[in-house]
Design a protein around this motif. Structure first.
Motif, PDB file in Angstrom:
ATOM      1  N   MET A   1      -7.692   8.047  -6.109  1.00 32.90           N
ATOM      2  CA  MET A   1      -6.897   8.021  -4.902  1.00 32.90           C
ATOM      3  C   MET A   1      -6.690   6.586  -4.430  1.00 32.90           C
ATOM      4  O   MET A   1      -5.617   6.251  -3.980  1.00 32.90           O
ATOM      5  N   ASP A   2      -7.704   5.743  -4.548  1.00 36.98           N
ATOM      6  CA  ASP A   2      -7.562   4.347  -4.149  1.00 36.98           C
ATOM      7  C   ASP A   2      -6.495   3.639  -4.979  1.00 36.98           C
ATOM      8  O   ASP A   2      -5.748   2.808  -4.464  1.00 36.98           O
ATOM      9  N   VAL A   3      -6.417   4.003  -6.258  1.00 34.55           N
ATOM     10  CA  VAL A   3      -5.427   3.384  -7.141  1.00 34.55           C
ATOM     11  C   VAL A   3      -4.017   3.707  -6.665  1.00 34.55           C
ATOM     12  O   VAL A   3      -3.142   2.841  -6.610  1.00 34.55           O
ATOM     13  N   ALA A   4      -3.774   4.965  -6.278  1.00 31.42           N
ATOM     14  CA  ALA A   4      -2.447   5.355  -5.793  1.00 31.42           C
ATOM     15  C   ALA A   4      -2.091   4.598  -4.522  1.00 31.42           C
ATOM     16  O   ALA A   4      -0.945   4.181  -4.335  1.00 31.42           O
ATOM     17  N   CYS A   5      -3.046   4.407  -3.646  1.00 31.27           N
ATOM     18  CA  CYS A   5      -2.787   3.664  -2.397  1.00 31.27           C
ATOM     19  C   CYS A   5      -2.436   2.211  -2.681  1.00 31.27           C
ATOM     20  O   CYS A   5      -1.529   1.658  -2.075  1.00 31.27           O
ATOM     21  N   MET A   7      -1.158   1.081  -5.495  1.00 33.29           N
ATOM     22  CA  MET A   7       0.138   1.073  -6.155  1.00 33.29           C
ATOM     23  C   MET A   7       1.254   1.185  -5.115  1.00 33.29           C
ATOM     24  O   MET A   7       2.256   0.492  -5.193  1.00 33.29           O
ATOM     25  N   ALA A   8       1.043   2.038  -4.127  1.00 32.64           N
ATOM     26  CA  ALA A   8       2.052   2.217  -3.085  1.00 32.64           C
ATOM     27  C   ALA A   8       2.306   0.917  -2.334  1.00 32.64           C
ATOM     28  O   ALA A   8       3.445   0.574  -2.035  1.00 32.64           O
ATOM     29  N   MET A   9       1.250   0.162  -2.059  1.00 32.12           N
ATOM     30  CA  MET A   9       1.411  -1.091  -1.314  1.00 32.12           C
ATOM     31  C   MET A   9       2.081  -2.167  -2.151  1.00 32.12           C
ATOM     32  O   MET A   9       2.852  -2.970  -1.647  1.00 32.12           O
ATOM     33  N   ASP A  10       1.805  -2.180  -3.455  1.00 34.18           N
ATOM     34  CA  ASP A  10       2.300  -3.249  -4.319  1.00 34.18           C
ATOM     35  C   ASP A  10       3.634  -2.944  -4.984  1.00 34.18           C
ATOM     36  O   ASP A  10       4.442  -3.839  -5.196  1.00 34.18           O
ATOM     37  N   ILE A  11       3.865  -1.693  -5.338  1.00 36.35           N
ATOM     38  CA  ILE A  11       5.028  -1.347  -6.154  1.00 36.35           C
ATOM     39  C   ILE A  11       6.045  -0.484  -5.424  1.00 36.35           C
ATOM     40  O   ILE A  11       7.242  -0.713  -5.508  1.00 36.35           O
ATOM     41  N   ILE A  12       5.564   0.510  -4.692  1.00 40.36           N
ATOM     42  CA  ILE A  12       6.470   1.475  -4.058  1.00 40.36           C
ATOM     43  C   ILE A  12       6.831   0.965  -2.672  1.00 40.36           C
ATOM     44  O   ILE A  12       6.068   1.114  -1.722  1.00 40.36           O
ATOM     45  N   LYS A  13       7.999   0.362  -2.586  1.00 41.40           N
ATOM     46  CA  LYS A  13       8.437  -0.175  -1.306  1.00 41.40           C
ATOM     47  C   LYS A  13       9.959  -0.277  -1.301  1.00 41.40           C
ATOM     48  O   LYS A  13      10.590  -0.425  -2.343  1.00 41.40           O
ATOM     49  N   PRO A  14      10.569  -0.183  -0.133  1.00 40.01           N
ATOM     50  CA  PRO A  14      12.030  -0.283  -0.053  1.00 40.01           C
ATOM     51  C   PRO A  14      12.518  -1.700  -0.324  1.00 40.01           C
ATOM     52  O   PRO A  14      11.808  -2.676  -0.068  1.00 40.01           O
ATOM     53  N   GLN A  15      13.743  -1.813  -0.836  1.00 35.91           N
ATOM     54  CA  GLN A  15      14.325  -3.141  -1.056  1.00 35.91           C
ATOM     55  C   GLN A  15      14.610  -3.829   0.273  1.00 35.91           C
ATOM     56  O   GLN A  15      14.441  -5.022   0.404  1.00 35.91           O
ATOM     57  N   ASP A  16      15.069  -3.059   1.254  1.00 28.64           N
ATOM     58  CA  ASP A  16      15.335  -3.585   2.598  1.00 28.64           C
ATOM     59  C   ASP A  16      14.294  -2.995   3.535  1.00 28.64           C
ATOM     60  O   ASP A  16      14.435  -1.886   4.016  1.00 28.64           O
ATOM     61  N   ALA A  73       6.333  12.013  -1.602  1.00 25.95           N
ATOM     62  CA  ALA A  73       7.046  10.792  -1.983  1.00 25.95           C
ATOM     63  C   ALA A  73       8.450  10.793  -1.395  1.00 25.95           C
ATOM     64  O   ALA A  73       9.046  11.841  -1.184  1.00 25.95           O
ATOM     65  N   GLY A  74       8.963   9.596  -1.149  1.00 28.61           N
ATOM     66  CA  GLY A  74      10.326   9.413  -0.668  1.00 28.61           C
ATOM     67  C   GLY A  74      11.092   8.518  -1.615  1.00 28.61           C
ATOM     68  O   GLY A  74      10.538   7.566  -2.170  1.00 28.61           O
ATOM     69  N   CYS A  75      12.374   8.842  -1.815  1.00 26.84           N
ATOM     70  CA  CYS A  75      13.252   8.053  -2.685  1.00 26.84           C
ATOM     71  C   CYS A  75      14.454   7.576  -1.888  1.00 26.84           C
ATOM     72  O   CYS A  75      14.931   8.266  -0.998  1.00 26.84           O
ATOM     73  N   ASP A  76      14.960   6.396  -2.253  1.00 27.67           N
ATOM     74  CA  ASP A  76      16.203   5.932  -1.650  1.00 27.67           C
ATOM     75  C   ASP A  76      17.385   6.507  -2.441  1.00 27.67           C
ATOM     76  O   ASP A  76      17.206   7.324  -3.331  1.00 27.67           O
ATOM     77  N   PHE A  77      18.584   6.086  -2.115  1.00 30.12           N
ATOM     78  CA  PHE A  77      19.770   6.634  -2.770  1.00 30.12           C
ATOM     79  C   PHE A  77      19.978   6.088  -4.180  1.00 30.12           C
ATOM     80  O   PHE A  77      20.846   6.554  -4.900  1.00 30.12           O
ATOM     81  N   ASN A  78      19.158   5.131  -4.586  1.00 26.81           N
ATOM     82  CA  ASN A  78      19.181   4.639  -5.968  1.00 26.81           C
ATOM     83  C   ASN A  78      18.083   5.298  -6.796  1.00 26.81           C
ATOM     84  O   ASN A  78      17.774   4.849  -7.890  1.00 26.81           O
ATOM     85  N   MET A  79      17.469   6.359  -6.240  1.00 26.91           N
ATOM     86  CA  MET A  79      16.398   7.111  -6.886  1.00 26.91           C
ATOM     87  C   MET A  79      15.174   6.244  -7.173  1.00 26.91           C
ATOM     88  O   MET A  79      14.462   6.448  -8.146  1.00 26.91           O
ATOM     89  N   PHE A  81      11.466   4.971  -5.692  1.00 25.51           N
ATOM     90  CA  PHE A  81      10.464   5.364  -4.703  1.00 25.51           C
ATOM     91  C   PHE A  81      10.338   4.295  -3.640  1.00 25.51           C
ATOM     92  O   PHE A  81      10.224   3.112  -3.928  1.00 25.51           O
ATOM     93  N   ILE A  82      10.377   4.736  -2.370  1.00 27.83           N
ATOM     94  CA  ILE A  82      10.206   3.810  -1.244  1.00 27.83           C
ATOM     95  C   ILE A  82       8.979   4.182  -0.425  1.00 27.83           C
ATOM     96  O   ILE A  82       8.593   3.451   0.480  1.00 27.83           O
ATOM     97  N   PHE A  83       8.370   5.324  -0.747  1.00 26.94           N
ATOM     98  CA  PHE A  83       7.193   5.772  -0.002  1.00 26.94           C
ATOM     99  C   PHE A  83       6.432   6.765  -0.866  1.00 26.94           C
ATOM    100  O   PHE A  83       7.039   7.561  -1.573  1.00 26.94           O
ATOM    101  N   ALA A  84       5.127   6.717  -0.834  1.00 31.87           N
ATOM    102  CA  ALA A  84       4.287   7.704  -1.516  1.00 31.87           C
ATOM    103  C   ALA A  84       2.934   7.742  -0.841  1.00 31.87           C
ATOM    104  O   ALA A  84       2.408   6.716  -0.416  1.00 31.87           O
ATOM    105  N   VAL A  85       2.405   8.944  -0.697  1.00 32.94           N
ATOM    106  CA  VAL A  85       1.062   9.108  -0.149  1.00 32.94           C
ATOM    107  C   VAL A  85       0.415  10.309  -0.832  1.00 32.94           C
ATOM    108  O   VAL A  85       1.051  11.321  -1.062  1.00 32.94           O
TER     109      VAL A  85
END
Length: 87
Positions: A1-5, A7-16, A73-79, A81-85
């Motif tokens: 679970m810590d790994v997913a958290c 990853m979310a902070m480092d990789i899964i983030k919105p462009q804007d 998880a949440g995705c933007d319109f470019n598919m 990921f911008i959010f994951a928990v």
């Protein structure tokens, strides 16, 4: 679970990160504009099978009888990921 958290902070983030721009898919389609002009994407949840030691499995057993982890998880319109928990 810590790994997913992490990853979310480092990789899964919105462009804007301020979500200032209205996605082109909404801006140019009268079916969506102005109703979804503040929409940043779509969100959904799923259960993902996991491997857990037998003594720790009981709280994770899902309706199909196997251990799972609930992930939202949440995705933007470019598919992208911008959010994951996981929780």
């Amino acid at each position: 679970m810590d790994v997913a958290c992490h990853m979310a902070m480092d990789i899964i983030k919105p462009q804007d990160s301020d979500f200032r721009d209205i996605p082109e898919e909404i801006l140019t389609d009268s079916r969506y504009m102005p109703h979804f002009k503040v929409c940043i994407g779509a969100i959904d949840g799923t259960h993902i099978p996991v491997s857990i030691s037998p003594e720790d499995q009981l709280p994770y057993i899902g309706r199909k009888g196997i251990p799972t982890q609930n992930v939202m998880a949440g995705c933007d319109f470019n598919m992208k990921f911008i959010f994951a928990v996981a929780g």
